[in-house]
Design a protein around this motif. Structure first.
Motif, short mmCIF file in Angstrom:
data_model
loop_
_atom_site.label_atom_id
_atom_site.label_comp_id
_atom_site.label_asym_id
_atom_site.label_seq_id
_atom_site.Cartn_x
_atom_site.Cartn_y
_atom_site.Cartn_z
N ARG A 176 7.02 10.53 -0.62
CA ARG A 176 6.79 11.31 0.61
C ARG A 176 5.36 11.10 1.12
N ASP A 177 4.40 11.17 0.18
CA ASP A 177 3.00 10.95 0.55
C ASP A 177 2.80 9.53 1.07
N LEU A 178 3.45 8.58 0.42
CA LEU A 178 3.35 7.17 0.84
C LEU A 178 3.90 7.02 2.26
N ASN A 179 5.05 7.63 2.54
CA ASN A 179 5.63 7.55 3.89
C ASN A 179 4.68 8.12 4.93
N GLU A 180 4.04 9.25 4.60
CA GLU A 180 3.08 9.85 5.53
C GLU A 180 1.90 8.91 5.77
N ASP A 181 1.42 8.28 4.67
CA ASP A 181 0.30 7.34 4.80
C ASP A 181 0.68 6.13 5.66
N ILE A 182 1.90 5.64 5.48
CA ILE A 182 2.35 4.49 6.27
C ILE A 182 2.39 4.86 7.75
N LYS A 183 2.88 6.06 8.06
CA LYS A 183 2.97 6.49 9.46
C LYS A 183 1.58 6.66 10.08
N LYS A 184 0.58 7.02 9.26
CA LYS A 184 -0.78 7.19 9.75
C LYS A 184 -1.44 5.86 10.10
N LEU A 185 -0.90 4.75 9.57
CA LEU A 185 -1.52 3.44 9.79
C LEU A 185 -1.29 2.89 11.20
N SER A 186 -0.46 3.55 12.00
CA SER A 186 -0.17 3.13 13.38
C SER A 186 0.26 1.66 13.44
N LEU A 187 1.27 1.34 12.64
CA LEU A 187 1.80 -0.03 12.62
C LEU A 187 2.79 -0.21 13.77
N PRO A 188 3.08 -1.47 14.14
CA PRO A 188 4.16 -1.69 15.11
C PRO A 188 5.46 -1.11 14.53
N GLU A 189 6.35 -0.69 15.42
CA GLU A 189 7.55 0.04 15.00
C GLU A 189 8.38 -0.71 13.95
N ASP A 190 8.60 -2.01 14.17
CA ASP A 190 9.43 -2.77 13.23
C ASP A 190 8.74 -2.92 11.87
N GLN A 191 7.43 -3.09 11.87
CA GLN A 191 6.69 -3.22 10.61
C GLN A 191 6.66 -1.88 9.87
N GLU A 192 6.53 -0.78 10.62
CA GLU A 192 6.55 0.54 10.00
C GLU A 192 7.90 0.78 9.33
N LYS A 193 8.98 0.44 10.05
CA LYS A 193 10.32 0.63 9.50
C LYS A 193 10.50 -0.18 8.21
N GLU A 194 10.04 -1.42 8.25
CA GLU A 194 10.13 -2.30 7.07
C GLU A 194 9.31 -1.74 5.91
N SER A 195 8.14 -1.21 6.20
CA SER A 195 7.28 -0.63 5.17
C SER A 195 7.91 0.62 4.56
N LEU A 196 8.54 1.43 5.38
CA LEU A 196 9.22 2.62 4.86
C LEU A 196 10.39 2.22 3.96
N GLU A 197 11.07 1.14 4.33
CA GLU A 197 12.16 0.62 3.49
C GLU A 197 11.60 0.12 2.16
N ASP A 198 10.44 -0.54 2.21
CA ASP A 198 9.79 -1.01 0.97
C ASP A 198 9.44 0.17 0.06
N ALA A 199 8.97 1.24 0.68
CA ALA A 199 8.63 2.44 -0.08
C ALA A 199 9.87 3.00 -0.78
N GLN A 200 10.99 2.99 -0.06
CA GLN A 200 12.24 3.49 -0.65
C GLN A 200 12.71 2.57 -1.79
N LYS A 201 12.58 1.26 -1.59
CA LYS A 201 12.98 0.31 -2.65
C LYS A 201 12.13 0.52 -3.90
N LEU A 202 10.83 0.71 -3.70
CA LEU A 202 9.92 0.97 -4.82
C LEU A 202 10.34 2.24 -5.56
N THR A 203 10.63 3.28 -4.80
CA THR A 203 11.06 4.56 -5.39
C THR A 203 12.34 4.38 -6.19
#
Length: 183
Positions: free
Chosen positions: A135-162
């Motif tokens: 959850r904290d990781l997802n919040e940190d990713i959203k704070k990075l102001s990434l492009p939408e597709d990269q943010e989505k991919e990063s959130l998926e990576d966070a879920q895979k890691l979890t």
């Protein structure tokens, strides 16, 4: 991009620490065999400082169902005995002039099942800790102001890691439960 990689690495480190803590907790759950790590959670007051038993004595396993604690300082035999008696282990120490013998009773089927339930609770606490890190990781990713597709991919990576870390927890639990239920 570096911020994203650092954020993911930090989260993975935290998750690994959670798994390591879970592994250490599992070591304190008694199986049918004697293991020095049973005493890891017991501290004694050694010259005014709470000290783990393993730091002030040698612990050996003379037989499969026995532990022998030989303190480096013989004056600490009584405090170690008191600490073991007041611990949740439910063991009665037998003292001699040089050390303390702990004889582990045979475990009943009911006790084994009870311990499996305790391990399940411990696993659930570790899973919750890992999900909180996600959850904290997802919040940190959203704070990075990434492009939408990269943010989505990063959130998926966070879920895979979890998911990967939760599978590791489940494997540790399986091994412990198998150990608990074997006679």
């Amino acid at each position: 991009m570096e911020d994203l990689e650092m954020t993911l690495l930090e989260a993975e480190e935290k998750m690994d620490k959670t798994i390591q803590n879970y592994q250490n907790e599992l070591n304190t759950v008694r199986t049918g065999r004697a293991n020095a790590s049973l005493l890891d959670s017991i501290n004694i007051d050694y010259y005014g400082v709470p000290t783990p038993i393993k730091q002030i004595s040698s612990i050996s396993v003379p037989e499969a169902s026995q532990l022998y604690i030989k303190p480096y300082d013989k004056s600490s035999i009584k405090p170690i005995e008191k600490a073991i008696l007041s611990s949740p282990l439910g063991l009665t120490p037998q003292c001699d002039s040089t050390g303390i013998r702990l004889i582990l009773p045979k475990m009943t089927e009911d006790r084994r099942k009870e311990l499996v339930k305790i391990v399940a609770k411990m696993e659930e606490q570790a899973k919750v800790a890992i999900r909180n890190i996600r959850r904290d990781l997802n919040e940190d990713i959203k704070k990075l102001s990434l492009p939408e597709d990269q943010e989505k991919e990063s959130l998926e990576d966070a879920q895979k890691l979890t998911d990967k870390k939760i599978v590791e927890l489940q494997k540790l639990t399986e091994i412990k439960n198998k150990d608990l239920m074997s006679i």
